[in-house]
Design an enzyme around this catalytic site. Structure first.
Site, PDB file in Angstrom:
ATOM      1  N   ILE A 265      14.750  49.417  -4.863  1.00 21.61           N
ATOM      2  CA  ILE A 265      15.937  49.162  -4.030  1.00 21.61           C
ATOM      3  C   ILE A 265      16.333  47.688  -4.078  1.00 21.61           C
ATOM      4  O   ILE A 265      17.460  47.339  -3.789  1.00 21.61           O
ATOM      5  CB  ILE A 265      15.738  49.628  -2.566  1.00 21.61           C
ATOM      6  CG1 ILE A 265      14.631  48.832  -1.879  1.00 21.61           C
ATOM      7  CG2 ILE A 265      15.518  51.130  -2.487  1.00 21.61           C
ATOM      8  CD1 ILE A 265      14.687  48.950  -0.362  1.00 21.61           C
ATOM      9  N   ASP A 266      15.387  46.810  -4.446  1.00 24.17           N
ATOM     10  CA  ASP A 266      15.654  45.364  -4.375  1.00 24.17           C
ATOM     11  C   ASP A 266      16.529  44.821  -5.506  1.00 24.17           C
ATOM     12  O   ASP A 266      16.999  43.693  -5.431  1.00 24.17           O
ATOM     13  CB  ASP A 266      14.325  44.585  -4.410  1.00 24.17           C
ATOM     14  CG  ASP A 266      13.511  44.776  -3.136  1.00 24.17           C
ATOM     15  OD1 ASP A 266      14.044  45.358  -2.186  1.00 24.17           O
ATOM     16  OD2 ASP A 266      12.351  44.344  -3.116  1.00 24.17           O
TER      17      ASP A 266
HETATM   18  O1  F6P Z   1       9.952  46.662  -3.425  1.00 20.94           O
HETATM   19  C1  F6P Z   1      10.722  47.418  -2.599  1.00 20.94           C
HETATM   20  C2  F6P Z   1      10.371  47.170  -1.149  1.00 20.94           C
HETATM   21  O2  F6P Z   1      11.077  48.116  -0.405  1.00 20.94           O
HETATM   22  C3  F6P Z   1      10.636  45.765  -0.643  1.00 20.94           C
HETATM   23  O3  F6P Z   1      11.974  45.510  -0.343  1.00 20.94           O
HETATM   24  C4  F6P Z   1       9.744  45.723   0.569  1.00 20.94           C
HETATM   25  O4  F6P Z   1       9.383  44.418   0.902  1.00 20.94           O
HETATM   26  C5  F6P Z   1       8.550  46.489   0.120  1.00 20.94           C
HETATM   27  O5  F6P Z   1       8.984  47.372  -0.878  1.00 20.94           O
HETATM   28  C6  F6P Z   1       7.861  47.240   1.222  1.00 20.94           C
HETATM   29  O6  F6P Z   1       6.702  47.804   0.710  1.00 20.94           O
HETATM   30  P1  F6P Z   1       5.790  48.827   1.526  1.00 20.94           P
HETATM   31  O7  F6P Z   1       6.552  50.108   1.638  1.00 20.94           O
HETATM   32  O8  F6P Z   1       4.557  48.953   0.711  1.00 20.94           O
HETATM   33  O9  F6P Z   1       5.584  48.225   2.875  1.00 20.94           O
END
Ligand code: F6P
Length: 321
Positions: free
Chosen positions: A129-130
């Site tokens: 998504i980033d």
């Molecule tokens: O890499 C995508 C992402 O959604 C980031 O935007 C976010 O910081 C991270 O993953 C969150 O990861 P998790 O679901 O492991 O907390």
């Protein structure tokens, strides 16, 4: 010799559209008489032999579903020599000749390291998504996440204007302000706080107070999670301006939901292209699409930090406020 069997997996954080990519990989490969093993939970599934043969019907009814039917996780064990050896042994055991990895930069880093050690042909499909993969114009899921966050911002705008309050809204983006910039611009927000740009809370508060004197009562400030915490920033704004301020953290809501048309069509196109390139003998690369044309990006490039061209969008947000 033509490949007879490949494997597909999703790894790292899920992104809406991953299922559409799995569907395209499985159907395009099987239509071309190549068998596809679906590996569950990414690298972990390769290490622990969690996989099964997929056919045309295994991917029915998933094109519109968020998340991933293959499940996904981050797998520190795959960073070890022992983990990669077990994965490689299972690849040989199941006669898998090539891998398609659907994921983000962390997934590509792992695939690149595996390729260097065992030379297993591997093609990446960028999904995150980033939208933070270097050399890749746009990733599967990022359009959906932006639209999800934008809907939330529109809802917040209603209450912000009605109750004449300041809102600080935190969106995802661990190292990137991409989502924040897009939703701040599209949502008509007054300010965006992103990791790529230094900010001064005193200046922001100064603008808010001046605006307030001119009769502008409600504000929405979007903050990327990598740049700060909405809760803390809202607390400081309330203290410095003495105006009513609220914090909203959108969090994992942005990762789920039905993929938009853009995320789906991108996923289907890249799924097909990944199979085509793997069968043609390409390896250690990701497929990417720019203006409808598919390009290959070396993993070596894709795993470098992506520089976000933030200035133009940021300035537009400020000019239109
Ligand atoms: O890499 C995508 C992402 O959604 C980031 O935007 C976010 O910081 C991270 O993953 C969150 O990861 P998790 O679901 O492991 O907390």
């Amino acid at each position: 010799m033509a490949m007879k069997r490949i494997a597909v997996m999703t790894t790292g954080g899920d992104a809406p559209g991953m299922n559409a990519a799995v569907r395209a990989v499985v159907r395009y490969a099987t239509n071309n008489k190549v068998e596809v093993m679906g590996v569950f939970r990414g690298w972990w599934g390769l290490i622990n032999e969690e996989m099964k043969l997929f056919d045309h019907r295994s991917v029915s009814g998933i094109i519109n579903e968020g998340g991933t039917i293959l499940k996904t996780m981050r797998c520190p064990e795959f960073e070890t020599e022992e983990g990669q050896k077990r994965a490689h042994d299972n690849i040989k055991k199941h006669a898998i000749e090539g891998l398609i990895i659907i994921g983000g930069d962390g997934s590509f880093r792992a695939a690149h390291s595996f390729y260097k050690r065992y030379a297993t042909p591997c093609i990446g499909i960028p999904a995150s998504i980033d939208n933070d993969i270097n050399g890749v114009y746009t990733t599967i899921g990022s359009d959906t996440a932006i639209n999800t966050a934008l809907t939330a911002i529109d809802n917040i705008r209603d209450t912000a204007t009605s109750m004449e309050r300041i809102f600080v809204v935190e969106v995802m983006g661990r190292h990137s302000g991409y989502i924040a910039l897009q939703v701040a611009l599209g949502g008509g927000c007054e300010e965006a706080i992103i990791p790529e740009k230094k900010y001064d809370l005193n200046n922001i508060c100064h603008d808010i107070v001046n605006g307030n004197l001119r009769g502008k009562i409600s504000w929405i400030i979007v903050v990327a999670e990598g740049a700060g915490s909405a809760t803390e920033i809202a607390r400081q704004i309330a203290e410095l301006t003495t105006l009513e301020t609220r914090a909203v953290v959108l969090g994992h809501i942005q990762r789920g939901g039905r993929p938009t048309a853009f995320s789906r069509t991108l996923a289907l196109r890249l799924g097909q292209a990944a199979v085509e390139h793997l069968l043609k003998g390409d390896a250690d690369k990701a497929v990417s699409s720019r203006n409808g044309r598919v390009e290959l990006v070396d993993f070596e490039t894709a795993i470098q930090k992506k520089a976000l061209e933030a200035d133009a969008l940021y300035n537009l947000i400020r000019v239109l406020t």
